[in-house]
Each structure stands twice: as C-alpha cells, then as structure tokens.
Design an enzyme around this catalytic site. Structure first.
Site, PDB file in Angstrom:
ATOM      1  N   ARG A 575      71.354 114.583  14.719  1.00  0.00           N
ATOM      2  CA  ARG A 575      70.872 114.842  16.084  1.00  0.00           C
ATOM      3  C   ARG A 575      70.627 116.325  16.332  1.00  0.00           C
ATOM      4  O   ARG A 575      69.676 116.701  17.015  1.00  0.00           O
ATOM      5  CB  ARG A 575      71.909 114.319  17.083  1.00  0.00           C
ATOM      6  CG  ARG A 575      71.550 114.517  18.556  1.00  0.00           C
ATOM      7  CD  ARG A 575      72.777 114.355  19.438  1.00  0.00           C
ATOM      8  NE  ARG A 575      73.766 115.381  19.128  1.00  0.00           N
ATOM      9  CZ  ARG A 575      75.036 115.311  19.514  1.00  0.00           C
ATOM     10  NH1 ARG A 575      75.478 114.270  20.183  1.00  0.00           N
ATOM     11  NH2 ARG A 575      75.890 116.280  19.195  1.00  0.00           N
ATOM     12  N   PHE A 667      90.174 104.329  22.056  1.00  0.00           N
ATOM     13  CA  PHE A 667      90.020 105.719  21.654  1.00  0.00           C
ATOM     14  C   PHE A 667      89.112 105.848  20.421  1.00  0.00           C
ATOM     15  O   PHE A 667      88.257 106.739  20.350  1.00  0.00           O
ATOM     16  CB  PHE A 667      91.406 106.315  21.346  1.00  0.00           C
ATOM     17  CG  PHE A 667      91.367 107.697  20.763  1.00  0.00           C
ATOM     18  CD1 PHE A 667      91.287 108.812  21.574  1.00  0.00           C
ATOM     19  CD2 PHE A 667      91.403 107.884  19.378  1.00  0.00           C
ATOM     20  CE1 PHE A 667      91.243 110.088  21.027  1.00  0.00           C
ATOM     21  CE2 PHE A 667      91.360 109.150  18.828  1.00  0.00           C
ATOM     22  CZ  PHE A 667      91.288 110.267  19.652  1.00  0.00           C
TER      23      PHE A 667
END
Length: 793
Positions: A575, A667
């Site tokens: 990205r 998480f």
C-alpha cells in the site's frame, strides 16, 4: 544492458511506417543525469510531458552538424507530420540511438570517456539514411567527431498550446562531420521526416535565426547549440575536426530552454540552469564525486515533485489528504462521501460501533497517573490499534499497551532521518541499547527526536518505563527480549541503502520479520505466558521461515505468529509504495520489481507511462495520448506482490483458529481482516502508484463489528475479499501469465479454508433476515387489520 558490439538486436527498418508507428516501435535509451544507461522505453512514452512526468523521460539523443567543404552547414526543416516540433528548422539530423539495434547503439561510459561513442555514430548513419536518404556507403562512421553533450528539455507549447502533451528531454551527443573537397552526398529527403533542406554559412545562419527571412521557427535544442557552443567550433572548424581542443568527454552542459518552451500539460518549470550552478560549486568544493551526488540528487527530487504534484492535483480522483512521508505530500485517495452514504449496512455498523460500546476500554479508570498517560498516548499515536488493545482483559491490555508504546518509541528513533543525520553510528547505538538503557530508566527522556505525538512519547518515555517495571516478570521478559531483537535489526538498516528496495525475496521476508514478525512472536508469547492461550498458538504453520527454529526440534517455533505478522507488514509495504519511495526507504524486493521494470529505478512505477494512465487510470487531460503506448509493468509487479502476500492467509486463519479467548481473537482478527480488505483494494489498482489507497471508514466499522461477532463472520469476510480478488483475476494485468495463476491458486486456498464457517454465518444471517421479514410482515398485517376494523366501525 550490454556494451557496444555485445548486445543482440535487429537491423532497423522504417520502410512503410508512419511517424505514429515508429513512435511505438522504437525504444529510446533512458539515462540518468550523468548520462548512464538505466533502461529503455518507447518514443511515445519518452516524449509525453504530462503530470507525473512533466519533463517526459530523460533519454539519449544525438545531433549531427554536417558541413560541406566550404564550411556551410546542412540544415533541415522537420516535416509537418513529425509529432514533436514539426516544421521547425534545425541541425542536419537530430534523433536517438535506440535500444535493441544491430549494430548496437548503446554506448557505455567507457566509450564516451574515450571520445568514441560508436553506438551514437551508428545511429547517426542510420538516421541520416532514413531522414535525408544519404546511403550508408557514402558515410564513414569513423569521421564523425564527438565533441560534447548538452542536457536540455523543452515542452512543445508552440505547436500544441499551453497544455502541450509533447516535448523533448535529452542528453544530446554532438557530432561534427565535414565533406572533403569534391565529395558529394546523395541527399534525398524523406517527406515523412523532412520538409526541406538548406545549406547555410555562418553569417547566413545568424541572420536566419534572427528572424530575417523565411525560416522563423527553430528547434530549442539547436538554438542552445548555436547560442552557447557552435560559433567557437565553426570559427575554428579545422581544429575542431582534427584535434581534441574542443572535445569535452566529462562535462554535460545543462541548459533550461527559453521561457516559450516551458510549461505544457505537466507544467514543467526551470530547473537545469540551477542544477548546473550547483554542480559547478560541488565540483569546486568536493570534486567529481560531489558533483555527481548533486546532479543525481537533483534528478531524484525533480522526479518526486512530478510524482507528488501529479498525485495530488491531476489524477481524476478525490485524492486530497496528505499522508506524512518523506516530503509530507503523498496524497491519500479518499472515498467520496456519496459513495459512503449509499452503503447503509456500513453506516449501521459505524453507529453500532460508536453507540453501543462494542469495544470497551478496559484501561480507562486506572488511578495510576503513568498508566493514564500511557493510555492517552496510545490513543494519540495509534488510532487503529488503540481500540483493539483497550478491549483486552485489563492487565493484558496494559501489558500490550506498554509493548506497543515501547516499539513505537523505538520506531520513532529509527524513522527520524534528521535528528541523527551525520551521526548514524549514534543512532545504531541508541537502537541496540534501547532495551537496556531506556526501558530500565524511570526518568528517561529522549529529546529532539520524532515529531508531534511521537516526540511527546519519547520525551516522556520514563513514564512508560515506570509502568513497564510493574508488569509481570513474564511480560517484562518478552517485551525486553523483543525490544532488543528489533533494535538490533533496525540498527542493521540504519546505514543500508533502501532507496531501491530490499535486495531479494529473502531480504524482503527478513525485513518484515524484523519489524512485524517479531511483534507477532512477542504478542503470542505474552498471550501464552498469561495463561489465556495454549502453547499451540506458538506452533508451526504451512510457511517455513529461515528465521524460525526447526519445528521438528522446537514445536513452539512461532512460525504461525511470524506468518501473521508478515501478512500485515507486506500489505502495508504494498500500500505504501509511493510514500516509501519518496522517503528514500523502500522495501519492494529488487529481484521482483526489476523483473518487470524497464529501468533500474523503482520510481519508474510512479510514472503515468508505467501504470496504465489514460488506459486503466482516468486522467483529467491528455488521456488519449497517454493511453497510446502506455506500459502496465507497475501493475504486473503490484499483482505479483499481492499474490505473495495472499499465500500467507492460510497460516493467518490457522493462527486465529487456535485462539480461544474472545477478546484476544478480536485483537488478532481485526488487523488481519483489515489487511485482506486493503489487499483487495490495492490489487490491480493503479492508484497505488499515485498515493495511498485506503478502505472506506464504513467498511472498517463493518469489519470490526464482524470480528466482534466471532470466527464465522471473520471467515465470511475473508471469503468475500478472496472472491472479489478471484473475480478480478480474469481481467487483471497479467491474468494469463504466472501471476494470474498464482493469484487464482491463493484465492482458491482461502475459499476452501473459509467455506464451512462462511456458509454457517451466511445461513445464520439468512435466518435473521427471514425472522426480521416475518416480524415486519406481521406488524404491517396487524396494522392493516386494525385499520380495517376501525373503518368498519
């Protein structure tokens, strides 16, 4: 690229080909500011002056100045059909040596240093034949006299107006040639190339270029040659041709052209005059090495300005935000608000997340002021991880909060390229000793490092150290151990040259291990030591990593934990291509990207001519020109790296499957689901090369809610994104090649792995919709019946 005489190629032929066809067929030789060969590209792409490459692609050229025995210069008027600078008068022949020719036209520095660039001379013979019809047999290549090189650029605004998409950016090799007394050349101009020819003496040329007569238009490169260099040679032509008095094989004379050649669609501004001055000063102060550095640094900075300016202002997208990077100007591509409002399920998820307290803050309410500080800093330095850390059981959330802040402080030291400039050894020492020196100092304060909230964190790091000292022995041991390992690993990269990425796949994997795999190891060890998870979580997966112990000798080798960490880090690296390149610390492996690139610079992929601009990526102007001849090599490389990351998903899913505590599952699952969503958004997407691609905020909320709903919902979303990518593999760049097959295989593996749980989740949601539908129908029916009875009364 091979030296003269060593490269295989084809004999050039322009027979029957139009200007358009030649522009697509011929491959120019790309060079850097030191005239060193870095690659090749077609003439179309090299001459496009557009946002993202406002000065086109710098390439090698030559200019022949051919004199007769009376010292008259043969001039040509470029044909009306020429794409760049048609109908202008110029020197005898100006063109390009080409890549892939026979005989080889690629000159290496040694040939130029000897004043005998045979490749350029071969190209001159070829083009004198093509443009002016002069047979090769009438020319003797050894009689061309190489004098020097001129670096210039010019946008063709005279032909195409202020938004001109064409121009020239060349390092021009100047060649002189003179006919002997009685020697004649067969000059038969090619109408596709040359409108007219004329022999002029020095005085006649001076008058013609002054605007007196019927030769009003002159090429920008010849104007520079004439005004800056030619007169001295012409006045002493015998000496210029027979001695080395005027030969300069070291200098590259750089000139900005006249203002009338500035601008164009890419809005190119003056540059080379200032570079020339800086080079002269550098040469005087530090010699040739310093001059070289100044020139190449100026080139790199100019490319970055082109990338950033194009990414923020020109791409037909709503990019507007700025993501902090090396220049602080890398745009983030925003999702239009209307697009978000058209997705009601995402809006509902966002409301549910915000209003129902789905993720509780189990750190909040602590009476310890240092813990309160750490909780506050957690929210400031990590909006994405703060919520998933805080929702863990109270003591575990504090442990992980401290672990995160310690690594964030370490990362702040590593990332600061200014505080330790010129003191790289001090930075390495700081990183290596961070655990021993900083983590154990309750009054620790690191000043002058980092920016904004990160600076506050390291300035008050003693408060983090005080909370660390109160953690359980098991958590302290893990955090210290991982800090030491990461610090040592980061220290290795302080002096490493990462401007062009990591060396190969192994180095890429190892870097990801050092910055993310170790985090996965530390988290897993804390989860297990807390007693909330079993040692199975620390086991081996499908992927075999060189940095993990042999699972046959050590079952708890943390292989799965590394796969999970590497999946996240590789997604981030994919990205953040542009931000990392701008920052001068890139991580795409050279062994991968160089197999697709046409040059030796990773920045090539940010060029609009490399990622399908105008064809796969809409642009505001010049799209039709950009689309012709445009390359897609950037997308091939991108899709290759996406395939590499997707191969880690089975291990990530296996890791999640072994987690038994719901809060720990949330998480771990949230960043993993976000990662595959980000990969799906980046896959085959040229916007990766113009800024930062992010997923919608509403989708983020929906994915967080799904992770709170449990494993079946998580598998459903992994499957959704795998199906999305798989559907695109039918039409993506590289669909029919090895990358397409690799992507298909990875997606099918994910689909197989998620089928059972995904179907269970889908079935449950279908039942919910049926129940809601039935209740709604009953309510409507009751209302209708009640209204009817009331009317009957």
């Amino acid at each position: 690229m091979a030296a003269n005489g060593e490269c295989e190629g084809q004999i050039w032929s322009g027979a029957g080909k139009t200007q358009d066809e030649l522009m697509l067929k011929d491959e120019c030789i790309l060079v850097n500011y030191m005239d060193e060969v870095i690659g090749h590209n077609n003439k179309y792409n090299c001459h496009k002056f557009v946002p993202g490459q406002p000065r086109g692609l710098l390439h090698r050229a030559f200019s022949v100045l051919l004199f007769d025995h009376e010292n008259r210069l043969l001039l040509q008027q470029r044909a009306k059909s020429k794409i760049t600078f048609p109908l202008v008068w110029t020197n005898t022949c100006c063109s390009h040596p080409l890549y892939g020719m026979k005989p080889c036209e690629v000159d290496q520095p040694e040939a130029i240093a000897q004043g005998d660039p045979k490749g350029v001379k071969a190209a001159a013979v070829r083009k004198l034949g093509h443009e002016l019809g002069i047979p090769a047999a009438e020319l003797d290549a050894s009689r061309f006299k190489f004098l020097t090189r001129v670096h210039y650029w010019a946008a063709d605004v005279g032909t195409y107006g202020s938004e001109a998409v064409w121009g020239e950016h060349e390092i021009d090799h100047i060649l002189l040639y003179r006919l002997n007394a009685g020697e004649q050349l067969s000059v038969k101009p090619n109408a596709e190339e040359v409108e007219a020819v004329r022999w002029l003496g020095s005085g006649d040329l001076k008058e013609a270029m002054a605007g007196k007569g019927d030769m009003p238009l002159w090429s920008p490169w010849f104007r520079i040659i004439k005004e800056r260099l030619l007169d001295a040679w012409w006045q002493d032509l015998d000496t210029a041709l027979t001695t080395d008095k005027y030969v300069d094989v070291t200098s590259i004379h750089r000139f900005d052209t006249a203002p009338e050649f500035h601008g164009g669609l890419g809005d190119a501004k003056p540059l080379l005059d200032e570079v020339s001055k800086a080079e002269a000063a550098a040469l005087k102060e530090g010699g040739e090495a310093q001059r070289r550095k100044v020139a190449l640094d100026a080139e790199h900075e100019d490319r970055i300005v082109g990338f950033v300016g194009r990414g923020k202002a020109e791409v037909d997208t709503s990019a507007g935000d700025v993501k902090q990077g090396g220049y602080g100007k890398v745009p983030t591509h925003k999702i239009p608000k209307l697009d978000q409002l058209m997705r009601p399920l995402e809006i509902i998820s966002a409301l549910r997340l915000k209003c129902t307290g789905l993720l509780e803050n189990n750190i909040k309410g602590q009476t310890d002021e240092d813990i309160e500080f750490c909780d506050d800093m957690l929210g400031k330095v990590s909006r994405s991880f703060a919520a998933v850390i805080r929702q863990l059981p109270t003591q575990l959330s504090i442990d992980i909060c401290i672990f995160y802040l310690v690594l964030r402080a370490l990362d702040t030291v590593e990332d600061d390229m200014e505080a330790y400039k010129g003191r790289e050894s001090d930075k390495q020492a700081e990183l290596i000793s961070f655990g021993e020196k900083r983590l154990t100092d309750p009054n620790c304060s690191i000043t002058g490092v980092g920016a904004a909230d990160e600076r506050t964190l390291v300035e008050n790091f003693g408060r983090v150290a005080r909370v660390f000292a109160k953690l359980s022995e098991g958590s302290r041991e893990v955090i210290r151990n991982i800090t030491d390992k990461m610090g040592a690993g980061m220290a290795e990269y302080v002096s490493a040259d990462l401007a062009q990425g990591t060396l190969d796949q192994a180095a890429y994997n190892r870097y990801c291990h050092m910055v993310a795999g170790l985090v996965g190891e530390g988290l897993t060890r804390i989860f297990v030591s807390s007693g909330m998870e079993s040692s199975e979580l620390a086991g081996q997966g499908e992927q075999v990593w060189s940095f993990c112990a042999d699972p046959k000798k050590e079952a708890a080798n943390l292989g799965l934990a590394n796969s999970m960490g590497l999946f996240l880090q590789k997604t981030n690296i994919i990205r953040d291509y542009l931000e990392d390149y701008v920052d001068g610390r890139a991580f795409w492996p050279q062994s991968v990207w160089k197999s697709y690139a046409n040059s030796n610079d990773l920045g090539e992929f940010a060029l609009p001519t490399s990622h399908g601009a105008g064809k796969l990526l809409p642009v505001k102007a010049g799209g039709e020109v950009l689309a012709k001849g445009v390359g897609v090599q950037a997308l091939l490389c991108l899709n290759d790296l996406v395939a590499d990351a997707l191969e880690l998903v089975p291990d990530s899913l296996e890791y999640l499957e072994r987690v038994s505590t719901p809060a720990i599952y949330r998480f771990c699952a949230i960043p993993q689901v976000m990662a595959i969503a980000t990969l799906a958004a980046c896959f085959d997407n040229p916007l990766v090369f113009t800024g930062v691609v992010k997923i919608r905020k509403g989708l983020t909320a929906r994915l967080i809610v799904a992770c709170c709903d449990g494993p079946n919902a998580v598998h459903f979303w992994f499957r959704q994104f795998a199906e999305e990518i798989l559907a695109q593999t039918k039409t993506c760049v590289g669909a029919d090649g090895p990358v397409g097959k690799r992507l298909e295989k990875s997606c099918h593996r994910i689909l197989e792995r998620t089928q059972k749980r995904s179907e269970a989740w889908s079935g449950k949601q279908t039942q919910k919709r049926l129940v809601v539908g039935a209740v709604t129908a009953l309510a409507v029916s009751s209302l209708f019946v009640g209204t009817s009875l009331q009317n009957q009364r």
